[in-house]
Design an enzyme around this catalytic site. Structure first.
Site, PDB file in Angstrom:
ATOM      1  N   ARG A 157     -26.208   5.184   7.134  1.00 21.14           N
ATOM      2  CA  ARG A 157     -24.832   4.804   7.747  1.00 21.14           C
ATOM      3  C   ARG A 157     -24.721   3.427   7.228  1.00 21.14           C
ATOM      4  O   ARG A 157     -23.983   2.543   7.966  1.00 21.14           O
ATOM      5  CB  ARG A 157     -24.870   4.884   8.973  1.00 21.14           C
ATOM      6  CG  ARG A 157     -24.998   6.067   9.842  1.00 21.14           C
ATOM      7  CD  ARG A 157     -24.085   7.069   9.312  1.00 21.14           C
ATOM      8  NE  ARG A 157     -24.208   8.474   9.806  1.00 21.14           N
ATOM      9  CZ  ARG A 157     -25.265   9.386   9.048  1.00 21.14           C
ATOM     10  NH1 ARG A 157     -25.275   9.168   8.008  1.00 21.14           N
ATOM     11  NH2 ARG A 157     -25.585  10.436   9.534  1.00 21.14           N
ATOM     12  N   SER A 207     -21.268  11.044  16.584  1.00 16.39           N
ATOM     13  CA  SER A 207     -22.284  10.274  17.260  1.00 16.39           C
ATOM     14  C   SER A 207     -22.116   8.727  17.669  1.00 16.39           C
ATOM     15  O   SER A 207     -21.397   8.152  16.974  1.00 16.39           O
ATOM     16  CB  SER A 207     -23.743  10.060  16.476  1.00 16.39           C
ATOM     17  OG  SER A 207     -23.995  11.407  16.261  1.00 16.39           O
ATOM     18  N   GLU A 277     -23.052   3.119  16.250  1.00 18.83           N
ATOM     19  CA  GLU A 277     -22.799   3.840  14.877  1.00 18.83           C
ATOM     20  C   GLU A 277     -21.227   3.687  14.997  1.00 18.83           C
ATOM     21  O   GLU A 277     -20.519   3.302  13.893  1.00 18.83           O
ATOM     22  CB  GLU A 277     -23.145   5.307  14.993  1.00 18.83           C
ATOM     23  CG  GLU A 277     -22.869   5.946  13.579  1.00 18.83           C
ATOM     24  CD  GLU A 277     -23.395   7.320  13.071  1.00 18.83           C
ATOM     25  OE1 GLU A 277     -24.405   7.584  13.630  1.00 18.83           O
ATOM     26  OE2 GLU A 277     -22.644   8.058  12.760  1.00 18.83           O
TER      27      GLU A 277
HETATM   28  C1  LIG Z   1     -16.750  15.512  15.805  1.00 19.79           C
HETATM   29  C2  LIG Z   1     -17.243  14.576  14.928  1.00 19.79           C
HETATM   30  C3  LIG Z   1     -18.158  14.802  14.129  1.00 19.79           C
HETATM   31  C4  LIG Z   1     -18.798  13.870  13.418  1.00 19.79           C
HETATM   32  N1  LIG Z   1     -20.126  13.970  12.834  1.00 19.79           N
HETATM   33  C5  LIG Z   1     -20.547  13.279  11.660  1.00 19.79           C
HETATM   34  C6  LIG Z   1     -21.580  13.270  11.132  1.00 19.79           C
HETATM   35  O1  LIG Z   1     -22.324  14.640  11.179  1.00 19.79           O
HETATM   36  N2  LIG Z   1     -22.064  12.458  10.372  1.00 19.79           N
HETATM   37  C7  LIG Z   1     -21.296  11.202  10.042  1.00 19.79           C
HETATM   38  O2  LIG Z   1     -21.884  10.450   9.299  1.00 19.79           O
HETATM   39  N3  LIG Z   1     -20.511  10.888  10.828  1.00 19.79           N
HETATM   40  C8  LIG Z   1     -19.834  11.878  11.711  1.00 19.79           C
HETATM   41  N4  LIG Z   1     -18.540  11.433  12.548  1.00 19.79           N
HETATM   42  C9  LIG Z   1     -18.041  10.397  12.397  1.00 19.79           C
HETATM   43  C10 LIG Z   1     -16.926  10.152  11.257  1.00 19.79           C
HETATM   44  O3  LIG Z   1     -16.253  11.378  10.903  1.00 19.79           O
HETATM   45  C11 LIG Z   1     -17.530   9.485  10.055  1.00 19.79           C
HETATM   46  O4  LIG Z   1     -18.055   8.228  10.192  1.00 19.79           O
HETATM   47  C12 LIG Z   1     -16.321   9.396   9.005  1.00 19.79           C
HETATM   48  O5  LIG Z   1     -16.881   9.170   7.462  1.00 19.79           O
HETATM   49  C13 LIG Z   1     -15.505   8.438   9.349  1.00 19.79           C
HETATM   50  O6  LIG Z   1     -14.268   8.473   8.366  1.00 19.79           O
HETATM   51  P1  LIG Z   1     -12.805   8.060   8.778  1.00 19.79           P
HETATM   52  O7  LIG Z   1     -11.900   8.154   7.666  1.00 19.79           O
HETATM   53  O8  LIG Z   1     -12.353   8.789   9.984  1.00 19.79           O
HETATM   54  O9  LIG Z   1     -12.954   6.592   9.010  1.00 19.79           O
HETATM   55  P2  LIG Z   1     -12.346   5.519   9.981  1.00 19.79           P
HETATM   56  O10 LIG Z   1     -12.828   5.849  11.233  1.00 19.79           O
HETATM   57  O11 LIG Z   1     -10.810   5.546   9.912  1.00 19.79           O
HETATM   58  O12 LIG Z   1     -12.992   4.078   9.734  1.00 19.79           O
HETATM   59  C14 LIG Z   1     -14.343   4.001   9.558  1.00 19.79           C
HETATM   60  C15 LIG Z   1     -14.693   2.597   9.150  1.00 19.79           C
HETATM   61  O13 LIG Z   1     -14.155   2.635   7.495  1.00 19.79           O
HETATM   62  C16 LIG Z   1     -13.471   1.914   7.071  1.00 19.79           C
HETATM   63  N5  LIG Z   1     -12.631   2.476   5.885  1.00 19.79           N
HETATM   64  C17 LIG Z   1     -12.125   3.667   6.196  1.00 19.79           C
HETATM   65  N6  LIG Z   1     -11.162   3.985   4.895  1.00 19.79           N
HETATM   66  C18 LIG Z   1     -11.758   3.012   3.992  1.00 19.79           C
HETATM   67  C19 LIG Z   1     -11.357   2.638   2.793  1.00 19.79           C
HETATM   68  N7  LIG Z   1     -10.594   3.447   2.129  1.00 19.79           N
HETATM   69  N8  LIG Z   1     -11.813   1.598   2.278  1.00 19.79           N
HETATM   70  C20 LIG Z   1     -12.727   0.638   2.971  1.00 19.79           C
HETATM   71  N9  LIG Z   1     -12.895   0.991   4.155  1.00 19.79           N
HETATM   72  C21 LIG Z   1     -12.526   2.016   4.718  1.00 19.79           C
HETATM   73  C22 LIG Z   1     -12.627   1.457   8.205  1.00 19.79           C
HETATM   74  O14 LIG Z   1     -11.981   0.004   8.133  1.00 19.79           O
HETATM   75  C23 LIG Z   1     -13.798   1.606   9.430  1.00 19.79           C
HETATM   76  O15 LIG Z   1     -14.572   0.331   9.241  1.00 19.79           O
HETATM   77  C24 LIG Z   1     -18.304  12.295  13.370  1.00 19.79           C
HETATM   78  C25 LIG Z   1     -17.005  12.603  14.055  1.00 19.79           C
HETATM   79  C26 LIG Z   1     -16.577  13.264  15.009  1.00 19.79           C
HETATM   80  C27 LIG Z   1     -15.405  13.118  15.514  1.00 19.79           C
END
Ligand SMILES: Cc1cc2nc3c(=O)[nH]c(=O)nc-3n(C[C@H](O)[C@H](O)[C@H](O)COP(=O)(O)OP(=O)(O)OC[C@H]3O[C@@H](n4cnc5c(N)ncnc54)[C@H](O)[C@@H]3O)c2cc1C
Length: 282
Positions: A157, A207, A277
């Site tokens: 992560r 998580s 996380e």
């Molecule tokens: C039901 C559920 C299940 C999940 N299961 C998992 C799992 O199994 N494994 C896991 O790792 N995660 C999991 N997650 C968490 C999440 O989906 C991941 O961490 C995902 O990668 C976040 O992506 P996002 O686009 O939503 O990022 P956001 O939540 O929008 O942003 C997260 C971070 O990334 C940064 N960011 C986003 N886009 C960019 C970009 N283009 N450039 C630079 N920085 C950026 C943001 O500034 C922020 O700091 C889960 C979430 C949910 C709701």
């Protein structure tokens, strides 16, 4: 460029927390992205993808820059070039249809490519970094630069994005060929397992805490009897102890208070400092 003032947090995040934020903008090109960052100068802003790892508070007074319009995809043989705003589960399915294997693990992770690379998202022993060839970023001086997989310095992560002021614009992945039906079946299987184990019927951000080298955060929380603990409408899920769910109108402050309760109890009972996380914006 599309801009929404007083936007509802619930419309741009998977926790669907209560409240409004000052503004959110949706650049459509690198040029527009550079312009908005230049305009904001030293003001507060935050790039967001699908908001699936974020706890956004109403008190956050910066501008959110949503990259959902960076959504181009190019598949050439087993090399996939995709922009940062593209949905990760959609990409997994799209590639599976071409018999491309490597992203099945991500089919239930509701983030974007950019958010997943920032987080080095992973599940079931796999991480997004496993298939990365290179990533195109906008650096702090607003120059475009291509960084290699090694330069991403990924670990559990974690990636260079958490330490440098880089914006992920695009990534190139290398997939393996497999039987299309096997890849699609694996995706189906993973989605089924997630539905059984995770409280997907409620809004959450996955998580809450990272696992440690020798502990599972969920198991410690369950052992401490914290399942079902509530602050307002934020509740420690009965189905999966490392999930906080929004049972209706939870606010960021409810979720943050609940996180503090969990951390305090686990510190007292297990002498473990749980590491968040999810990310808090306040
Ligand atoms: C039901 C559920 C299940 C999940 N299961 C998992 C799992 O199994 N494994 C896991 O790792 N995660 C999991 N997650 C968490 C999440 O989906 C991941 O961490 C995902 O990668 C976040 O992506 P996002 O686009 O939503 O990022 P956001 O939540 O929008 O942003 C997260 C971070 O990334 C940064 N960011 C986003 N886009 C960019 C970009 N283009 N450039 C630079 N920085 C950026 C943001 O500034 C922020 O700091 C889960 C979430 C949910 C709701």
């Amino acid at each position: 460029m599309e801009k929404i003032s007083n936007a509802y947090i619930k419309d741009y995040t998977t926790y669907k927390l209560d409240g409004q934020i000052k503004e959110i903008v949706f650049p459509e090109s690198i040029q527009e992205l550079k312009e908005i960052i230049t305009m904001l100068k030293s003001k507060k802003y935050k790039i967001i993808g699908n908001g699936s790892n974020l706890i956004i508070s109403e008190s956050y007074d910066g501008t959110l820059i949503n990259l959902k319009k960076f959504d181009k995809l190019k598949i050439k043989n087993n090399i996939v070039t995709v922009q940062a705003g593209y949905s990760l589960p959609k990409l997994a399915k799209e590639c599976a249809n071409f018999g491309l294997s490597g992203l099945e693990f991500a089919s239930g992770i509701p983030g974007t490519v950019g958010g997943a690379i920032y987080m080095n998202a992973g599940a079931y022993g796999k991480e997004i970094s496993d298939i990365i060839k290179n990533v195109t970023v906008l650096d702090e001086k607003l120059n475009i630069k291509k960084i290699t997989k090694e330069e991403l310095k990924t670990s559990y992560r974690d990636s260079i994005f958490k330490h440098e002021n880089y914006i992920c614009i695009e990534a190139q992945f290398e997939f393996k060929y497999k039987d299309k039906n096997d890849v699609l079946k694996e995706i189906e299987n993973i989605i089924k397992i997630r539905k059984e184990k995770q409280p997907l019927e409620y809004p959450s951000a996955g998580s809450v805490f990272k696992n440690g080298e020798n502990y599972s955060a969920g198991r410690l929380i369950e052992k401490a009897g914290l399942k079902g603990t509530k602050v307002g409408d934020a509740e420690v899920s009965l189905k999966h102890a490392n999930f906080i769910i929004n049972k209706g109108n939870a606010s960021a402050s409810d979720v943050i208070k609940l996180i503090e309760i969990i951390k305090k109890k686990i510190k007292k009972e297990e002498n473990v400092e749980l590491i968040l996380e999810q990310e808090i914006l306040k």
